[in-house]
Design a protein around this motif. Structure first.
Motif, PDB file in Angstrom:
ATOM      1  N   LYS A 318      29.114  57.458 -30.285  1.00 46.67           N
ATOM      2  CA  LYS A 318      29.100  56.657 -29.065  1.00 46.67           C
ATOM      3  C   LYS A 318      29.958  55.410 -29.215  1.00 46.67           C
ATOM      4  O   LYS A 318      30.710  55.034 -28.305  1.00 46.67           O
ATOM      5  N   SER A 319      29.849  54.750 -30.345  1.00 46.12           N
ATOM      6  CA  SER A 319      30.622  53.538 -30.584  1.00 46.12           C
ATOM      7  C   SER A 319      32.120  53.832 -30.578  1.00 46.12           C
ATOM      8  O   SER A 319      32.913  53.092 -29.994  1.00 46.12           O
ATOM      9  N   LEU A 320      32.488  54.923 -31.218  1.00 45.04           N
ATOM     10  CA  LEU A 320      33.906  55.280 -31.301  1.00 45.04           C
ATOM     11  C   LEU A 320      34.454  55.666 -29.939  1.00 45.04           C
ATOM     12  O   LEU A 320      35.538  55.230 -29.550  1.00 45.04           O
ATOM     13  N   ALA A 321      33.697  56.472 -29.191  1.00 44.11           N
ATOM     14  CA  ALA A 321      34.157  56.893 -27.870  1.00 44.11           C
ATOM     15  C   ALA A 321      34.254  55.711 -26.905  1.00 44.11           C
ATOM     16  O   ALA A 321      35.112  55.693 -26.012  1.00 44.11           O
ATOM     17  N   LYS A 322      33.373  54.708 -27.093  1.00 47.45           N
ATOM     18  CA  LYS A 322      33.390  53.541 -26.216  1.00 47.45           C
ATOM     19  C   LYS A 322      34.597  52.659 -26.481  1.00 47.45           C
ATOM     20  O   LYS A 322      35.170  52.053 -25.563  1.00 47.45           O
ATOM     21  N   LYS A 323      35.034  52.579 -27.742  1.00 47.40           N
ATOM     22  CA  LYS A 323      36.143  51.698 -28.105  1.00 47.40           C
ATOM     23  C   LYS A 323      37.510  52.361 -27.925  1.00 47.40           C
ATOM     24  O   LYS A 323      38.531  51.689 -27.988  1.00 47.40           O
ATOM     25  N   CYS A 324      37.523  53.667 -27.721  1.00 43.10           N
ATOM     26  CA  CYS A 324      38.789  54.401 -27.579  1.00 43.10           C
ATOM     27  C   CYS A 324      38.983  54.843 -26.134  1.00 43.10           C
ATOM     28  O   CYS A 324      38.009  55.118 -25.426  1.00 43.10           O
ATOM     29  N   ASP A 325      40.229  54.893 -25.711  1.00 44.90           N
ATOM     30  CA  ASP A 325      40.498  55.491 -24.406  1.00 44.90           C
ATOM     31  C   ASP A 325      40.565  57.003 -24.571  1.00 44.90           C
ATOM     32  O   ASP A 325      40.393  57.549 -25.660  1.00 44.90           O
ATOM     33  N   VAL A 326      40.822  57.708 -23.469  1.00 40.77           N
ATOM     34  CA  VAL A 326      40.767  59.161 -23.494  1.00 40.77           C
ATOM     35  C   VAL A 326      41.847  59.757 -24.398  1.00 40.77           C
ATOM     36  O   VAL A 326      41.638  60.811 -25.025  1.00 40.77           O
ATOM     37  N   GLY A 327      42.999  59.088 -24.515  1.00 41.75           N
ATOM     38  CA  GLY A 327      44.063  59.587 -25.380  1.00 41.75           C
ATOM     39  C   GLY A 327      43.702  59.506 -26.848  1.00 41.75           C
ATOM     40  O   GLY A 327      43.893  60.459 -27.608  1.00 41.75           O
ATOM     41  N   GLU A 350      35.019  54.678 -41.483  1.00 42.58           N
ATOM     42  CA  GLU A 350      35.813  53.490 -41.800  1.00 42.58           C
ATOM     43  C   GLU A 350      36.512  52.961 -40.557  1.00 42.58           C
ATOM     44  O   GLU A 350      36.623  51.736 -40.367  1.00 42.58           O
ATOM     45  N   LEU A 351      36.977  53.865 -39.699  1.00 38.74           N
ATOM     46  CA  LEU A 351      37.647  53.439 -38.464  1.00 38.74           C
ATOM     47  C   LEU A 351      36.684  52.670 -37.567  1.00 38.74           C
ATOM     48  O   LEU A 351      37.044  51.638 -36.985  1.00 38.74           O
ATOM     49  N   THR A 352      35.445  53.155 -37.457  1.00 40.85           N
ATOM     50  CA  THR A 352      34.444  52.466 -36.634  1.00 40.85           C
ATOM     51  C   THR A 352      34.141  51.074 -37.178  1.00 40.85           C
ATOM     52  O   THR A 352      34.039  50.096 -36.415  1.00 40.85           O
ATOM     53  N   LYS A 353      34.047  50.935 -38.495  1.00 39.87           N
ATOM     54  CA  LYS A 353      33.779  49.631 -39.103  1.00 39.87           C
ATOM     55  C   LYS A 353      34.917  48.657 -38.833  1.00 39.87           C
ATOM     56  O   LYS A 353      34.693  47.493 -38.484  1.00 39.87           O
ATOM     57  N   ARG A 354      36.151  49.129 -38.988  1.00 36.05           N
ATOM     58  CA  ARG A 354      37.294  48.237 -38.779  1.00 36.05           C
ATOM     59  C   ARG A 354      37.440  47.855 -37.312  1.00 36.05           C
ATOM     60  O   ARG A 354      37.838  46.725 -37.004  1.00 36.05           O
ATOM     61  N   ASP A 356      34.920  47.486 -35.266  1.00 37.91           N
ATOM     62  CA  ASP A 356      33.854  46.504 -35.039  1.00 37.91           C
ATOM     63  C   ASP A 356      34.241  45.135 -35.582  1.00 37.91           C
ATOM     64  O   ASP A 356      33.958  44.097 -34.974  1.00 37.91           O
ATOM     65  N   SER A 357      34.915  45.120 -36.740  1.00 37.62           N
ATOM     66  CA  SER A 357      35.312  43.847 -37.338  1.00 37.62           C
ATOM     67  C   SER A 357      36.448  43.191 -36.564  1.00 37.62           C
ATOM     68  O   SER A 357      36.556  41.969 -36.515  1.00 37.62           O
ATOM     69  N   ASP A 358      37.295  44.012 -35.928  1.00 34.71           N
ATOM     70  CA  ASP A 358      38.391  43.458 -35.141  1.00 34.71           C
ATOM     71  C   ASP A 358      37.920  42.918 -33.804  1.00 34.71           C
ATOM     72  O   ASP A 358      38.618  42.142 -33.154  1.00 34.71           O
ATOM     73  N   ASN A 359      36.709  43.328 -33.350  1.00 36.47           N
ATOM     74  CA  ASN A 359      36.181  42.880 -32.068  1.00 36.47           C
ATOM     75  C   ASN A 359      34.802  42.259 -32.282  1.00 36.47           C
ATOM     76  O   ASN A 359      33.774  42.886 -32.001  1.00 36.47           O
ATOM     77  N   PRO A 360      34.734  41.014 -32.828  1.00 37.29           N
ATOM     78  CA  PRO A 360      33.433  40.379 -33.062  1.00 37.29           C
ATOM     79  C   PRO A 360      32.744  40.085 -31.737  1.00 37.29           C
ATOM     80  O   PRO A 360      33.400  39.889 -30.710  1.00 37.29           O
ATOM     81  N   PRO A 361      31.427  40.091 -31.729  1.00 38.57           N
ATOM     82  CA  PRO A 361      30.684  39.830 -30.488  1.00 38.57           C
ATOM     83  C   PRO A 361      30.957  38.412 -29.966  1.00 38.57           C
ATOM     84  O   PRO A 361      31.086  37.466 -30.730  1.00 38.57           O
ATOM     85  N   ILE A 362      31.054  38.261 -28.659  1.00 35.84           N
ATOM     86  CA  ILE A 362      31.339  36.986 -28.011  1.00 35.84           C
ATOM     87  C   ILE A 362      30.033  36.222 -27.825  1.00 35.84           C
ATOM     88  O   ILE A 362      29.083  36.739 -27.233  1.00 35.84           O
ATOM     89  N   ARG A 363      29.991  34.987 -28.401  1.00 34.96           N
ATOM     90  CA  ARG A 363      28.778  34.187 -28.274  1.00 34.96           C
ATOM     91  C   ARG A 363      28.769  33.443 -26.949  1.00 34.96           C
ATOM     92  O   ARG A 363      29.815  33.037 -26.444  1.00 34.96           O
ATOM     93  N   SER A 364      27.568  33.245 -26.429  1.00 38.80           N
ATOM     94  CA  SER A 364      27.432  32.514 -25.174  1.00 38.80           C
ATOM     95  C   SER A 364      27.738  31.039 -25.396  1.00 38.80           C
ATOM     96  O   SER A 364      27.367  30.465 -26.428  1.00 38.80           O
TER      97      SER A 364
END
Length: 376
Positions: A318-327, A350-354, A356-364
């Motif tokens: 789910k995480s991988l499909a959410k971060k990738c476009d259809v291509g 490893e791709l999923t981890k990298r 996640d690290s490239d897109n840190p969560p945005i703090r309020s």
């Protein structure tokens, strides 16, 4: 026969890298080989054997055979309905006195062109594969780098995995055209089958589209009421008229009876092609609908990733499909078909981890408290 068709076995070589699916190969490889084989067999029968033999008295048989083959032969359609007792009502199905009524005759000229038409159809079936190979350009083989084999040194495997991960991260969201070009080629397969069905129906004067259905319905008909549709479209015995000048200069008419043994091959060839094309048209239609679901319903993509490799967890898929476009998703899906499952699981993890690290969560942002102090 093996010498005639042996060269076609090159099309069935096992591919170590798959850049398409089974239906795509059935259309582009199997159907192409099928049509080429039929074309070769009919060509051999037509030009090596005796495709037509005519009976006429007073004239050389080879002259009449050649004339009737290069011009045309005909039947009387009304005589097919009177074929129930051959030899009593009519001499043969479709053979009767024409009474010089040209409008009542049905001429057959297609048999000269069958081998060429089948060859042209084979080219049309191979076209989507030719286009996709040109569009794909060996990308899948390049990025797999031999990781489809488990037996690989750890150092070499680690280096190749790192190169693959760098490629996937650097070219993120740049593979839409890769996916859409392939799906367009799949759509082209469906268009090709429908177009060829229409072409063959025109080639046989509107008799082909219902050909298979009439053959199936023939089994339910009583013997005395049967009108064989294969004989109607591919008559085995026809008529031919040859004119020549007599001794006094008057025109003499020679009515000959022609046997077409080639149509025995034609009728079996086209009944198989009819069923095969109908099955392909249905399967390709379902495939196009399936591709539309993948494009417009993103929720199915994680499930398909897990279906491709059961070692992937649901959360990871789910995480991988959410971060990738259809291509990118399609590229990862095809990588799952071509890579060793254990190596593929490591790469995706490893791709999923990298990602996640490239897109840190945005703090309020900190909000001001009512008393003027900032809240923690």
């Amino acid at each position: 026969m093996y010498k005639l068709l042996g060269g076609l076995q090159a099309y069935f070589k096992v591919q170590d890298i798959h850049i398409d699916n089974v239906l795509f190969r059935l259309h582009n490889v199997f159907t192409t080989v099928l049509l080429l084989a039929c074309s070769l067999i009919i060509t051999a029968t037509q030009y090596v054997g005796r495709p037509i033999q005519c009976i006429v008295s007073g004239l050389p048989s080879h002259v009449i055979n050649t004339f009737c083959w290069i011009t045309s032969t005909f039947t009387m359609p009304d005589a097919f309905n009177r074929q129930y007792v051959p030899g009593k009502h009519v001499a043969h199905p479709g053979v009767a006195n024409d009474f010089d009524d040209e409008d009542a005759k049905k001429y057959y000229t297609y048999y000269q062109w069958v081998c060429f038409v089948l060859f042209f159809q084979a080219i049309m079936c191979y076209t989507p594969k030719f286009l996709w190979d040109a569009f794909e350009g060996g990308l899948m083989r390049t990025i797999v780098m031999g990781l489809n084999a488990t037996l690989c040194e750890e150092k070499e495997k680690t280096a190749k995995k790192e190169i693959l991960l760098d490629y996937l991260l650097q070219h993120k969201k740049s593979h839409k055209m890769y996916a859409f070009r392939y799906w367009a080629c799949e759509l082209l397969c469906l268009i090709n089958i429908i177009l060829q069905l229409w072409m063959m129906d025109s080639f046989f004067n509107g008799e082909f589209l219902s050909y298979g259905l009439r053959v199936m319905n023939l089994a339910d008909e009583p013997q005395e009421n049967r009108v064989d549709p294969m004989i109607y479209i591919f008559p085995r015995i026809t008529k031919c008229v040859f004119h020549k000048y007599g001794a006094s200069g008057s025109i003499q008419k020679h009515d000959s009876l022609c046997i077409l043994p080639l149509n025995i091959v034609n009728e079996k060839t086209y009944i198989f092609i009819w069923f095969w094309y109908i099955i392909l048209a249905i399967l390709l239609s379902l495939l196009v609908i399936y591709r539309l679901v993948i494009i417009f319903v993103p929720e199915v993509r994680p499930r398909l990733l897990r279906a491709r490799n059961k070692m992937l967890s649901r959360e990871m898929a789910k995480s991988l499909a959410k971060k990738c476009d259809v291509g990118d998703w399609w590229l990862l899906y095809m990588l799952g078909r071509n890579m060793d499952p254990f190596i593929y699981t490591e790469v995706v993890s490893e791709l999923t981890k990298r990602m996640d690290s490239d897109n840190p969560p945005i703090r309020s942002p900190k909000l001001d408290a009512p008393d003027g102090k900032q809240s923690a």
